[in-house]
Design a protein around this motif. Structure first.
Motif, PDB file in Angstrom:
ATOM      1  N   VAL A  62       0.925  22.399 -17.672  1.00 38.74           N
ATOM      2  CA  VAL A  62       0.627  22.628 -16.262  1.00 38.74           C
ATOM      3  C   VAL A  62       1.648  23.578 -15.644  1.00 38.74           C
ATOM      4  O   VAL A  62       1.292  24.477 -14.859  1.00 38.74           O
ATOM      5  N   LYS A  63       2.921  23.400 -15.982  1.00 44.95           N
ATOM      6  CA  LYS A  63       3.951  24.324 -15.473  1.00 44.95           C
ATOM      7  C   LYS A  63       3.656  25.755 -15.906  1.00 44.95           C
ATOM      8  O   LYS A  63       3.734  26.700 -15.112  1.00 44.95           O
ATOM      9  N   SER A  64       3.318  25.920 -17.182  1.00 42.37           N
ATOM     10  CA  SER A  64       3.039  27.253 -17.704  1.00 42.37           C
ATOM     11  C   SER A  64       1.787  27.855 -17.064  1.00 42.37           C
ATOM     12  O   SER A  64       1.764  29.036 -16.707  1.00 42.37           O
ATOM     13  N   LEU A  65       0.752  27.051 -16.897  1.00 40.26           N
ATOM     14  CA  LEU A  65      -0.473  27.544 -16.271  1.00 40.26           C
ATOM     15  C   LEU A  65      -0.256  27.878 -14.802  1.00 40.26           C
ATOM     16  O   LEU A  65      -0.839  28.839 -14.288  1.00 40.26           O
ATOM     17  N   GLY A  66       0.572  27.099 -14.136  1.00 35.09           N
ATOM     18  CA  GLY A  66       0.889  27.381 -12.736  1.00 35.09           C
ATOM     19  C   GLY A  66       1.532  28.754 -12.582  1.00 35.09           C
ATOM     20  O   GLY A  66       1.200  29.520 -11.668  1.00 35.09           O
ATOM     21  N   GLU A  69      -1.220  31.543 -13.505  1.00 36.59           N
ATOM     22  CA  GLU A  69      -2.235  31.763 -12.472  1.00 36.59           C
ATOM     23  C   GLU A  69      -1.631  31.980 -11.084  1.00 36.59           C
ATOM     24  O   GLU A  69      -2.347  32.332 -10.143  1.00 36.59           O
ATOM     25  N   ASN A  70      -0.336  31.726 -10.955  1.00 36.19           N
ATOM     26  CA  ASN A  70       0.341  31.823  -9.664  1.00 36.19           C
ATOM     27  C   ASN A  70      -0.296  30.889  -8.631  1.00 36.19           C
ATOM     28  O   ASN A  70      -0.603  31.274  -7.495  1.00 36.19           O
ATOM     29  N   VAL A  71      -0.498  29.646  -9.042  1.00 33.35           N
ATOM     30  CA  VAL A  71      -1.002  28.611  -8.149  1.00 33.35           C
ATOM     31  C   VAL A  71      -0.087  27.399  -8.247  1.00 33.35           C
ATOM     32  O   VAL A  71       0.603  27.214  -9.254  1.00 33.35           O
ATOM     33  N   PRO A  72      -0.047  26.561  -7.224  1.00 34.49           N
ATOM     34  CA  PRO A  72       0.784  25.349  -7.288  1.00 34.49           C
ATOM     35  C   PRO A  72       0.365  24.439  -8.437  1.00 34.49           C
ATOM     36  O   PRO A  72      -0.827  24.311  -8.743  1.00 34.49           O
ATOM     37  N   GLU A  73       1.325  23.816  -9.068  1.00 30.95           N
ATOM     38  CA  GLU A  73       1.023  22.926 -10.190  1.00 30.95           C
ATOM     39  C   GLU A  73       0.086  21.799  -9.797  1.00 30.95           C
ATOM     40  O   GLU A  73      -0.750  21.366 -10.608  1.00 30.95           O
ATOM     41  N   GLU A  74       0.212  21.328  -8.555  1.00 35.68           N
ATOM     42  CA  GLU A  74      -0.621  20.203  -8.130  1.00 35.68           C
ATOM     43  C   GLU A  74      -2.090  20.591  -7.974  1.00 35.68           C
ATOM     44  O   GLU A  74      -2.952  19.725  -7.776  1.00 35.68           O
ATOM     45  N   PHE A  75      -2.403  21.877  -8.067  1.00 32.47           N
ATOM     46  CA  PHE A  75      -3.797  22.336  -7.998  1.00 32.47           C
ATOM     47  C   PHE A  75      -4.487  22.263  -9.356  1.00 32.47           C
ATOM     48  O   PHE A  75      -5.693  22.476  -9.442  1.00 32.47           O
ATOM     49  N   LEU A  76      -3.758  21.969 -10.426  1.00 36.13           N
ATOM     50  CA  LEU A  76      -4.262  22.132 -11.783  1.00 36.13           C
ATOM     51  C   LEU A  76      -4.669  20.818 -12.453  1.00 36.13           C
ATOM     52  O   LEU A  76      -4.042  19.782 -12.254  1.00 36.13           O
ATOM     53  N   ALA A 258       0.397  30.691 -25.486  1.00 32.65           N
ATOM     54  CA  ALA A 258      -0.530  31.768 -25.133  1.00 32.65           C
ATOM     55  C   ALA A 258      -0.177  32.426 -23.805  1.00 32.65           C
ATOM     56  O   ALA A 258      -0.181  33.656 -23.690  1.00 32.65           O
ATOM     57  N   VAL A 259       0.120  31.618 -22.793  1.00 35.21           N
ATOM     58  CA  VAL A 259       0.261  32.180 -21.443  1.00 35.21           C
ATOM     59  C   VAL A 259       1.676  32.649 -21.114  1.00 35.21           C
ATOM     60  O   VAL A 259       1.885  33.308 -20.091  1.00 35.21           O
ATOM     61  N   GLU A 260       2.652  32.331 -21.963  1.00 35.07           N
ATOM     62  CA  GLU A 260       4.019  32.790 -21.714  1.00 35.07           C
ATOM     63  C   GLU A 260       4.182  34.217 -22.225  1.00 35.07           C
ATOM     64  O   GLU A 260       3.857  34.521 -23.370  1.00 35.07           O
ATOM     65  N   ASP A 261       4.657  35.104 -21.364  1.00 35.73           N
ATOM     66  CA  ASP A 261       4.915  36.503 -21.747  1.00 35.73           C
ATOM     67  C   ASP A 261       3.702  37.145 -22.411  1.00 35.73           C
ATOM     68  O   ASP A 261       3.787  37.719 -23.503  1.00 35.73           O
ATOM     69  N   CYS A 262       2.554  37.067 -21.737  1.00 36.39           N
ATOM     70  CA  CYS A 262       1.300  37.519 -22.341  1.00 36.39           C
ATOM     71  C   CYS A 262       0.769  38.814 -21.735  1.00 36.39           C
ATOM     72  O   CYS A 262      -0.344  39.240 -22.061  1.00 36.39           O
TER      73      CYS A 262
END
Length: 356
Positions: A62-66, A69-76, A258-262
Protein backbone atom coordinates in the motif's frame (compact mmCIF):
# COMPACT_ATOMS: atom_id res chain seq x y z
CA UNK A 1 -17.89 -14.72 -20.02
CA UNK A 2 -21.45 -14.06 -21.04
CA UNK A 3 -24.87 -14.90 -19.65
CA UNK A 4 -27.35 -16.82 -21.79
CA UNK A 5 -30.62 -18.39 -20.69
CA UNK A 6 -29.59 -17.89 -17.08
CA UNK A 7 -26.32 -19.77 -17.50
CA UNK A 8 -22.93 -18.14 -17.00
CA UNK A 9 -20.45 -19.07 -19.72
CA UNK A 10 -16.86 -18.04 -19.05
CA UNK A 11 -14.85 -17.07 -22.11
CA UNK A 12 -11.73 -14.95 -21.76
CA UNK A 13 -8.47 -14.47 -23.60
CA UNK A 14 -5.22 -16.09 -22.57
CA UNK A 15 -6.31 -19.72 -22.59
CA UNK A 16 -2.93 -21.16 -23.58
CA UNK A 17 -3.62 -24.20 -21.41
CA UNK A 18 -6.18 -25.62 -23.83
CA UNK A 19 -4.33 -24.29 -26.87
CA UNK A 20 -0.82 -25.61 -26.43
CA UNK A 21 -0.04 -25.19 -30.14
CA UNK A 22 -0.10 -21.39 -29.75
CA UNK A 23 3.22 -19.70 -30.54
CA UNK A 24 2.16 -16.09 -29.90
CA UNK A 25 -0.74 -15.05 -27.66
CA UNK A 26 -2.40 -11.91 -29.02
CA UNK A 27 -5.55 -12.49 -26.94
CA UNK A 28 -4.30 -10.90 -23.70
CA UNK A 29 -3.44 -7.21 -23.45
CA UNK A 30 -0.27 -7.28 -21.38
CA UNK A 31 2.95 -5.33 -21.73
CA UNK A 32 4.97 -6.82 -24.63
CA UNK A 33 8.19 -5.96 -22.79
CA UNK A 34 7.40 -8.69 -20.28
CA UNK A 35 7.66 -8.25 -16.51
CA UNK A 36 10.46 -6.01 -15.25
CA UNK A 37 13.60 -8.02 -14.46
CA UNK A 38 13.56 -6.81 -10.85
CA UNK A 39 10.09 -8.36 -10.41
CA UNK A 40 11.21 -11.84 -11.44
CA UNK A 41 14.43 -11.47 -9.45
CA UNK A 42 12.50 -10.40 -6.35
CA UNK A 43 10.13 -13.36 -6.64
CA UNK A 44 13.08 -15.69 -6.99
CA UNK A 45 14.86 -14.30 -3.92
CA UNK A 46 11.66 -14.13 -1.85
CA UNK A 47 10.37 -17.59 -2.79
CA UNK A 48 11.30 -18.97 0.63
CA UNK A 49 8.72 -16.66 2.20
CA UNK A 50 5.87 -18.82 0.92
CA UNK A 51 6.30 -20.63 4.24
CA UNK A 52 4.75 -17.52 5.87
CA UNK A 53 1.23 -16.16 5.72
CA UNK A 54 1.04 -12.92 3.74
CA UNK A 55 0.41 -9.56 5.40
CA UNK A 56 -3.38 -9.29 5.55
CA UNK A 57 -3.14 -5.50 5.35
CA UNK A 58 -0.59 -5.36 2.50
CA UNK A 59 1.07 -2.52 4.42
CA UNK A 60 4.30 -2.22 2.43
CA UNK A 61 2.51 -2.72 -0.87
CA UNK A 62 0.00 0.00 0.00
CA UNK A 63 2.86 2.40 0.79
CA UNK A 64 4.46 1.67 -2.57
CA UNK A 65 1.18 2.01 -4.47
CA UNK A 66 0.41 5.27 -2.68
CA UNK A 67 3.69 6.72 -3.95
CA UNK A 68 3.19 5.25 -7.41
CA UNK A 69 -0.32 6.68 -7.83
CA UNK A 70 0.30 9.78 -5.70
CA UNK A 71 -2.80 9.14 -3.59
CA UNK A 72 -3.19 8.82 0.19
CA UNK A 73 -2.57 5.32 1.50
CA UNK A 74 -5.96 5.28 3.18
CA UNK A 75 -7.59 5.50 -0.27
CA UNK A 76 -6.16 2.12 -1.32
CA UNK A 77 -7.41 -1.46 -1.17
CA UNK A 78 -5.52 -4.45 -2.61
CA UNK A 79 -6.90 -7.70 -3.95
CA UNK A 80 -6.27 -10.87 -5.90
CA UNK A 81 -6.55 -9.16 -9.29
CA UNK A 82 -8.92 -6.46 -10.51
CA UNK A 83 -11.72 -9.05 -10.72
CA UNK A 84 -11.75 -9.44 -6.93
CA UNK A 85 -12.06 -5.65 -6.58
CA UNK A 86 -15.09 -5.76 -8.90
CA UNK A 87 -16.82 -8.48 -6.89
CA UNK A 88 -16.09 -6.93 -3.49
CA UNK A 89 -17.35 -3.52 -4.68
CA UNK A 90 -20.62 -5.07 -5.79
CA UNK A 91 -20.99 -6.84 -2.45
CA UNK A 92 -20.27 -3.57 -0.63
CA UNK A 93 -23.00 -1.72 -2.55
CA UNK A 94 -25.54 -4.58 -2.90
CA UNK A 95 -27.24 -2.82 -5.83
CA UNK A 96 -30.76 -3.62 -6.91
CA UNK A 97 -30.18 -2.20 -10.38
CA UNK A 98 -26.99 -1.31 -12.23
CA UNK A 99 -25.97 0.30 -15.52
CA UNK A 100 -23.25 -1.12 -17.76
CA UNK A 101 -21.78 -0.31 -21.15
CA UNK A 102 -22.33 -2.81 -23.94
CA UNK A 103 -19.94 -4.14 -25.14
CA UNK A 104 -17.63 -4.10 -22.12
CA UNK A 105 -15.64 -6.40 -19.84
CA UNK A 106 -17.98 -9.21 -18.82
CA UNK A 107 -16.93 -9.60 -15.17
CA UNK A 108 -19.02 -6.55 -14.20
CA UNK A 109 -22.19 -8.27 -15.34
CA UNK A 110 -21.14 -11.55 -13.80
CA UNK A 111 -20.56 -9.96 -10.39
CA UNK A 112 -23.83 -8.04 -10.53
CA UNK A 113 -25.89 -11.04 -11.63
CA UNK A 114 -24.42 -13.24 -8.91
CA UNK A 115 -25.38 -10.54 -6.39
CA UNK A 116 -28.96 -10.59 -7.66
CA UNK A 117 -28.93 -7.18 -9.32
CA UNK A 118 -30.97 -6.25 -12.36
CA UNK A 119 -28.74 -4.90 -15.11
CA UNK A 120 -29.55 -2.34 -17.78
CA UNK A 121 -27.23 -1.37 -20.63
CA UNK A 122 -26.06 1.73 -22.41
CA UNK A 123 -25.57 0.37 -25.91
CA UNK A 124 -22.45 1.58 -27.71
CA UNK A 125 -23.24 2.00 -31.42
CA UNK A 126 -21.02 0.90 -34.28
CA UNK A 127 -22.04 3.91 -36.38
CA UNK A 128 -20.63 6.11 -33.60
CA UNK A 129 -17.40 4.10 -33.43
CA UNK A 130 -18.57 2.54 -30.11
CA UNK A 131 -17.91 5.82 -28.31
CA UNK A 132 -19.57 6.79 -25.02
CA UNK A 133 -21.62 9.94 -25.56
CA UNK A 134 -22.87 12.52 -23.06
CA UNK A 135 -26.33 10.98 -23.39
CA UNK A 136 -25.17 8.25 -21.00
CA UNK A 137 -25.92 10.71 -18.20
CA UNK A 138 -29.64 10.47 -19.06
CA UNK A 139 -29.44 6.71 -18.46
CA UNK A 140 -28.42 7.25 -14.81
CA UNK A 141 -31.97 7.31 -13.52
CA UNK A 142 -33.09 7.40 -9.84
CA UNK A 143 -33.53 3.60 -9.79
CA UNK A 144 -29.87 2.94 -10.72
CA UNK A 145 -27.71 2.08 -7.69
CA UNK A 146 -24.40 1.35 -9.41
CA UNK A 147 -22.64 2.26 -12.67
CA UNK A 148 -19.56 0.62 -14.20
CA UNK A 149 -17.42 2.42 -16.77
CA UNK A 150 -14.31 0.88 -18.36
CA UNK A 151 -11.88 3.59 -19.48
CA UNK A 152 -10.30 2.76 -21.93
CA UNK A 153 -13.14 0.40 -22.72
CA UNK A 154 -12.47 -3.28 -23.25
CA UNK A 155 -12.69 -4.48 -26.03
CA UNK A 156 -13.14 -1.29 -28.08
CA UNK A 157 -10.21 0.75 -26.75
CA UNK A 158 -12.35 3.90 -26.83
CA UNK A 159 -11.94 6.46 -24.04
CA UNK A 160 -14.03 9.03 -22.27
CA UNK A 161 -12.39 12.28 -21.19
CA UNK A 162 -11.88 13.17 -17.56
CA UNK A 163 -14.44 15.96 -18.03
CA UNK A 164 -17.15 13.53 -19.14
CA UNK A 165 -16.16 11.09 -16.39
CA UNK A 166 -16.53 13.91 -13.86
CA UNK A 167 -19.98 14.79 -15.24
CA UNK A 168 -20.99 11.13 -14.88
CA UNK A 169 -19.67 11.11 -11.30
CA UNK A 170 -21.69 14.25 -10.49
CA UNK A 171 -24.87 12.72 -11.89
CA UNK A 172 -24.23 9.56 -9.88
CA UNK A 173 -23.71 11.65 -6.76
CA UNK A 174 -27.00 13.48 -7.36
CA UNK A 175 -28.76 10.14 -7.84
CA UNK A 176 -27.09 8.55 -4.79
CA UNK A 177 -25.56 6.02 -7.15
CA UNK A 178 -22.11 4.45 -6.80
CA UNK A 179 -19.71 4.81 -9.74
CA UNK A 180 -16.92 2.36 -10.56
CA UNK A 181 -14.37 3.35 -13.21
CA UNK A 182 -12.05 0.61 -14.40
CA UNK A 183 -8.76 2.23 -15.49
CA UNK A 184 -6.71 -0.94 -15.88
CA UNK A 185 -5.48 0.08 -19.34
CA UNK A 186 -5.19 3.83 -18.81
CA UNK A 187 -1.41 3.86 -18.38
CA UNK A 188 -1.01 2.64 -21.98
CA UNK A 189 -2.57 5.85 -23.35
CA UNK A 190 -0.33 8.51 -24.85
CA UNK A 191 -1.71 11.14 -22.45
CA UNK A 192 -3.40 9.41 -19.47
CA UNK A 193 -3.91 12.66 -17.53
CA UNK A 194 -6.61 13.74 -19.95
CA UNK A 195 -8.71 10.72 -19.00
CA UNK A 196 -7.89 9.50 -15.50
CA UNK A 197 -9.97 10.45 -12.46
CA UNK A 198 -7.68 9.86 -9.48
CA UNK A 199 -7.11 13.60 -8.96
CA UNK A 200 -10.88 13.93 -8.44
CA UNK A 201 -11.13 11.18 -5.82
CA UNK A 202 -11.28 13.51 -2.82
CA UNK A 203 -14.28 15.30 -4.32
CA UNK A 204 -16.40 12.18 -4.69
CA UNK A 205 -17.27 9.66 -1.96
CA UNK A 206 -19.27 7.61 -4.46
CA UNK A 207 -16.33 6.84 -6.76
CA UNK A 208 -14.08 3.77 -6.91
CA UNK A 209 -11.24 3.54 -9.43
CA UNK A 210 -10.00 0.06 -10.29
CA UNK A 211 -6.47 -0.63 -11.49
CA UNK A 212 -4.14 -3.62 -11.70
CA UNK A 213 -0.47 -4.37 -12.17
CA UNK A 214 -1.47 -7.29 -14.39
CA UNK A 215 -1.42 -5.42 -17.69
CA UNK A 216 1.13 -2.63 -17.27
CA UNK A 217 3.82 -4.81 -15.70
CA UNK A 218 2.90 -8.06 -17.48
CA UNK A 219 2.29 -10.13 -14.36
CA UNK A 220 -1.21 -11.66 -14.71
CA UNK A 221 -0.04 -14.90 -13.13
CA UNK A 222 0.60 -13.11 -9.82
CA UNK A 223 -2.98 -11.74 -9.60
CA UNK A 224 -2.65 -8.25 -8.14
CA UNK A 225 -5.26 -5.53 -8.45
CA UNK A 226 -6.20 -2.53 -6.36
CA UNK A 227 -8.90 0.06 -5.88
CA UNK A 228 -8.81 3.73 -4.94
CA UNK A 229 -11.65 5.45 -3.10
CA UNK A 230 -11.90 8.37 -0.66
CA UNK A 231 -14.77 6.81 1.31
CA UNK A 232 -13.07 4.85 4.08
CA UNK A 233 -16.35 3.38 5.32
CA UNK A 234 -17.03 1.99 1.84
CA UNK A 235 -13.53 0.51 1.71
CA UNK A 236 -14.23 -1.16 5.05
CA UNK A 237 -17.32 -2.79 3.57
CA UNK A 238 -15.26 -3.96 0.61
CA UNK A 239 -12.62 -5.47 2.92
CA UNK A 240 -15.34 -7.32 4.80
CA UNK A 241 -16.28 -8.99 1.50
CA UNK A 242 -12.72 -10.14 0.79
CA UNK A 243 -11.14 -13.37 1.92
CA UNK A 244 -8.39 -13.13 4.51
CA UNK A 245 -4.83 -13.34 3.13
CA UNK A 246 -6.19 -12.74 -0.37
CA UNK A 247 -2.95 -11.24 -1.75
CA UNK A 248 -0.12 -13.76 -1.68
CA UNK A 249 3.37 -13.10 -0.33
CA UNK A 250 4.88 -13.24 -3.82
CA UNK A 251 2.21 -10.99 -5.31
CA UNK A 252 2.91 -8.37 -2.66
CA UNK A 253 6.67 -8.59 -3.11
CA UNK A 254 6.36 -8.54 -6.90
CA UNK A 255 4.03 -5.57 -6.78
CA UNK A 256 6.39 -3.57 -4.58
CA UNK A 257 9.29 -4.34 -6.92
CA UNK A 258 7.23 -3.40 -9.99
CA UNK A 259 6.19 0.10 -8.94
CA UNK A 260 9.46 1.23 -7.32
CA UNK A 261 11.68 3.21 -9.70
CA UNK A 262 9.62 2.18 -12.72
CA UNK A 263 9.60 5.40 -14.77
CA UNK A 264 12.15 4.19 -17.36
CA UNK A 265 10.22 0.95 -17.86
CA UNK A 266 6.94 2.86 -18.25
CA UNK A 267 8.45 5.31 -20.74
CA UNK A 268 9.92 2.46 -22.80
CA UNK A 269 6.49 0.84 -22.74
CA UNK A 270 4.74 3.97 -24.02
CA UNK A 271 7.22 4.41 -26.86
CA UNK A 272 6.85 0.79 -27.95
CA UNK A 273 3.05 0.74 -27.70
CA UNK A 274 2.68 4.01 -29.60
CA UNK A 275 4.90 2.83 -32.46
CA UNK A 276 3.50 -0.69 -32.73
CA UNK A 277 -0.13 0.37 -32.31
CA UNK A 278 0.33 2.67 -35.31
CA UNK A 279 1.97 -0.12 -37.31
CA UNK A 280 -0.78 -2.66 -36.60
CA UNK A 281 -3.56 -0.14 -37.23
CA UNK A 282 -2.15 0.95 -40.58
CA UNK A 283 -1.44 -2.58 -41.78
CA UNK A 284 -4.85 -3.91 -40.74
CA UNK A 285 -6.55 -1.04 -42.56
CA UNK A 286 -4.56 -1.83 -45.71
CA UNK A 287 -5.84 -5.40 -45.49
CA UNK A 288 -9.45 -4.21 -45.42
CA UNK A 289 -10.25 -4.52 -41.71
CA UNK A 290 -12.40 -1.88 -40.00
CA UNK A 291 -10.63 -0.42 -36.94
CA UNK A 292 -12.51 1.15 -34.02
CA UNK A 293 -11.09 3.10 -31.08
CA UNK A 294 -7.98 1.15 -30.18
CA UNK A 295 -6.30 3.94 -28.19
CA UNK A 296 -4.66 1.62 -25.66
CA UNK A 297 -2.46 -1.46 -26.10
CA UNK A 298 -4.91 -3.49 -28.16
CA UNK A 299 -6.62 -3.21 -31.54
CA UNK A 300 -10.37 -3.79 -31.93
CA UNK A 301 -11.46 -4.52 -35.48
CA UNK A 302 -14.12 -6.02 -37.71
CA UNK A 303 -13.44 -8.54 -40.47
CA UNK A 304 -15.39 -6.99 -43.36
CA UNK A 305 -14.17 -9.31 -46.12
CA UNK A 306 -14.32 -12.78 -44.63
CA UNK A 307 -17.70 -13.12 -42.95
CA UNK A 308 -18.07 -16.81 -43.77
CA UNK A 309 -14.95 -17.98 -41.98
CA UNK A 310 -13.77 -17.73 -38.40
CA UNK A 311 -10.59 -15.68 -38.30
CA UNK A 312 -10.12 -16.97 -34.75
CA UNK A 313 -9.98 -20.61 -35.90
CA UNK A 314 -7.69 -19.83 -38.82
CA UNK A 315 -5.35 -17.86 -36.57
CA UNK A 316 -5.29 -20.71 -34.06
CA UNK A 317 -4.33 -23.17 -36.77
CA UNK A 318 -1.46 -20.84 -37.72
CA UNK A 319 -0.19 -20.63 -34.13
CA UNK A 320 -1.77 -17.30 -33.11
CA UNK A 321 -4.30 -16.90 -30.31
CA UNK A 322 -6.51 -13.86 -30.91
CA UNK A 323 -9.63 -12.69 -29.06
CA UNK A 324 -12.89 -13.58 -30.77
CA UNK A 325 -15.23 -10.83 -29.48
CA UNK A 326 -18.48 -12.40 -30.65
CA UNK A 327 -19.28 -13.43 -27.07
CA UNK A 328 -19.32 -9.82 -25.86
CA UNK A 329 -22.82 -8.51 -25.30
CA UNK A 330 -23.71 -6.22 -28.19
CA UNK A 331 -21.24 -7.77 -30.65
CA UNK A 332 -21.58 -10.60 -33.16
CA UNK A 333 -19.51 -12.80 -35.45
CA UNK A 334 -16.66 -10.97 -37.16
CA UNK A 335 -15.36 -8.74 -34.35
CA UNK A 336 -11.87 -9.40 -32.99
CA UNK A 337 -9.26 -7.92 -30.68
CA UNK A 338 -5.49 -8.36 -30.78
CA UNK A 339 -2.88 -7.09 -28.35
CA UNK A 340 -0.05 -4.82 -29.40
CA UNK A 341 3.11 -6.92 -29.10
CA UNK A 342 6.74 -6.59 -30.18
CA UNK A 343 7.47 -5.54 -33.75
CA UNK A 344 8.74 -8.99 -34.71
CA UNK A 345 5.57 -10.61 -33.37
CA UNK A 346 3.33 -8.00 -34.96
CA UNK A 347 5.08 -8.49 -38.29
CA UNK A 348 4.45 -12.24 -38.08
CA UNK A 349 0.69 -11.91 -37.70
CA UNK A 350 0.46 -9.24 -40.40
CA UNK A 351 2.50 -11.42 -42.78
CA UNK A 352 0.13 -14.29 -42.09
CA UNK A 353 -2.96 -12.09 -42.63
CA UNK A 354 -1.61 -10.95 -46.00
CA UNK A 355 -1.57 -14.57 -47.15
CA UNK A 356 -5.25 -15.22 -46.44
Amino acid sequence: MWIKDGSILEIHGGDIYRNEQVEIDFSVNVNPLGPPIKVTETIRTKAGRISCYPDMHCAQLVKSLGRFENVPEEFLICANGAAEIIFSAVLAVKPKKALLLSPAFSEYERALKLAGANVSFYELREEEQFQVKEEIIDHITPDIDMVFICNPNNPTGQCITADLAEDIAKKCEESECFLVIDECFIDFLDQPKGYEMKEKLSGFHNLLIIKALTKLFCMPGLRLGYGMCSDREFLSRMRAALQSWNVSVLAQEGGIAAVEDCMDYMEETKVLIRKERRYLTEELKKLGFQIYGSLANYIFFKDLLCRERSLYNEALAAGFLIRDCSDYRGLSFGYYRIAVRTHAENERIITWLRQL
